[in-house]
Design an enzyme around this catalytic site. Structure first.
Site, short mmCIF file in Angstrom:
data_model
loop_
_atom_site.label_atom_id
_atom_site.label_comp_id
_atom_site.label_asym_id
_atom_site.label_seq_id
_atom_site.Cartn_x
_atom_site.Cartn_y
_atom_site.Cartn_z
CG PHE A 111 -0.50 0.72 2.41
CD1 PHE A 111 0.29 0.10 3.37
CD2 PHE A 111 -0.84 2.05 2.60
CE1 PHE A 111 0.72 0.79 4.48
CE2 PHE A 111 -0.42 2.74 3.71
CZ PHE A 111 0.38 2.12 4.65
CE LYS A 112 5.09 1.28 4.90
NZ LYS A 112 4.38 0.02 5.24
#
Ligand SMILES: *Cc1c(COP(=O)(O)O)cnc(C)c1O
Length: 466
Positions: A111-112
């Site tokens: 998700f980063k």
């Protein structure tokens, strides 16, 4: 938009300034002077927009004075054009009430990527304006390193030096870093542990010989621009589930409190967020802080969810500042106390302010495996163990049954195949777009655990500040 520090004494900066600064000079974190707020009609008008367009609308108030709407739109299209799913963050239904928001369709399956892909472009834009260079130095035990490298590879004005402990990161994680071939990417394998690597990075930030020549920076989640980019998917998701007319709750697998704080920002901007569930593994400082007011760090227990194995959550300071009356001097005092004793009590105002929106839950190893198995058996969805921590908390929620609960799916299951296989019997395959990872050529430099060797390597390969 101007930004102030949570510790009250650093000068206010505009968006460009806070993006390049990261941490404030007084040790605090930056927040906007006030929360922009959308009306119900403005939120309703966002329904159905393509992700990059929604991102432009949601982030525009925060970048005002530093980027025009067209500049922001161009950057969003470029950042989110690299995602493997056209919806960027697609929503998946698990049962009548439980949903998953898939945040792992970016280049490194984490998700980063959602925030870092944009941050890389923001760095390039602002550095070229200032005609200066940035030298990013970081240490990684795996995940953040690959997302940061991918985000800045080939970007003008930025060099990245990423240290990893030799032989102590998984093959997939190492290859995701070392197969990125760009002249500004420098992977360094050091003899030693992750803590040794981290200690060298800290030393370099305080090394006057280095900081006088180079503009040394970090890409960790204390950077405001990262949080800002994460606010967008809360809007994207809630709009699909009926916002602004229907409230939605979120369960967020939490480590440094960045992702879930973005949900808090979305609520301040007018999104009807019914509740934010802070889901932790057995490293549960945040669960203890939110349920008992006790913010005290212990020692880290390694788990199957390494990205949540933390004892101190830097971004929590942002929440405490905002709900505690935005008193910078008091915050600085409170944090000084915490830094000295590794423990503090939340004030009544902080506890009550947080309780208005946040709740928390903790999942042990067995509960994580059970949640993983449940998703597979009841919805045919293979999830990663971090997501399973969130799903466990979502399913344990006491919230009114009419409110949908969305668990943020923070990593692709193929990043953590062992835990997934143990729970489901299924070994998830890497998606086709990185399926050739093991055929790609690696490139990295091996250095001893001596600080001087790392310092010399960085000074030889980095570009001076200006
Ligand atoms: C970084 C990370 C988290 C924690 O996010 P925070 O913003 O630090 O709370 C959770 N899951 C995964 C897979 C991560 O990489």
């Amino acid at each position: 938009m101007q930004y102030i520090s949570t510790r009250g004494s650093a000068a206010a900066l505009d968006f460009e300034g806070v993006t390049l600064a990261g941490l404030a000079s007084d040790g605090g974190l930056y927040l906007p002077t006030e929360w922009p707020r959308f009306s119900e009609a403005e939120i309703a008008a966002m329904a159905g927009l393509p992700y990059a367009e929604l991102a432009t609308r949601v982030m525009l108030p925060f970048v005002e004075g530093s980027l025009t709407e067209d500049e922001l739109r161009t950057l969003c299209r470029q950042a989110y054009g690299r995602f493997a799913h056209d919806a960027v963050t697609p929503l998946v239904q698990l049962d009548e009430r439980q949903w998953l928001l898939e945040l792992f369709h970016g280049p490194t399956l984490a998700f980063k990527d959602v925030a870092l892909q944009l941050l890389g472009l923001l760095f390039e834009t602002f550095l070229s304006r200032r005609k200066s260079n940035l030298t990013i130095v970081g240490a990684t035990s795996g995940d953040t390193g690959s997302a940061a490298i991918d985000a800045v590879a080939g970007r003008e004005g930025v060099d990245i030096f990423m240290l990893h402990p030799k032989g102590r990161v998984s093959d997939v994680q190492r290859r995701q870093m070392t197969t990125v071939r760009a002249p500004n990417v420098h992977n360094i394998a050091i003899d030693g542990s992750f803590d040794d690597a981290q200690a060298m990075v800290k030393r370099m930030f305080g090394d006057a010989q280095m900081t006088s020549r180079f503009n040394i920076g970090a890409v960790n989640s204390i950077n405001w621009a990262r949080l800002m980019a994460q606010v967008v998917y809360y809007f994207a998701c809630a709009l699909q589930l009926g916002a602004p007319h229907r409230p939605v709750a979120f369960s967020v697998p939490t480590g440094n409190f960045g992702d879930v704080f973005a949900g808090y920002v979305a609520a301040q901007m007018g999104l009807p967020v019914a509740q934010l569930i802070v889901a932790t593994n057995v490293n549960d400082i945040l669960h203890r802080a939110l349920s008992e007011g006790d913010y005290s760090a212990g020692t880290v227990t390694p788990t199957a969810t390494p990205s949540m194995d933390i004892q101190v959550s830097s971004n929590f300071e942002r929440l405490l500042f905002d709900v505690g009356g935005r008193d910078g001097a008091a915050m600085a005092d409170q944090m000084r106390g915490f830094e000295a004793s590794k423990a503090m009590r939340l004030t009544n105002a902080q506890r009550e302010g947080a309780a208005a929106l946040f709740t928390s839950a903790r999942a042990d190893q067995e509960q994580v495996l059970q949640a993983l198995r449940w998703a597979y058996e009841h919805a045919g969805e293979v999830i990663d163990p971090h997501t399973a921590v969130g799903l466990h908390a979502a399913r344990a929620s006491q919230l009114d049954a009419a409110i949908p609960i969305v668990t943020l799916a923070t990593a692709h299951p193929a990043k953590f195949p062992e835990a997934v296989e143990r729970a489901t019997g299924l070994r998830p395959a890497l998606p086709a777009r990185i399926g050739d990872l093991f055929a790609r050529e690696e490139s990295y430099t091996e250095l001893t655990g001596e600080y001087d060797a790392v310092r010399d390597f960085v000074s030889q390969h980095a570009s001076p500040a200006a």
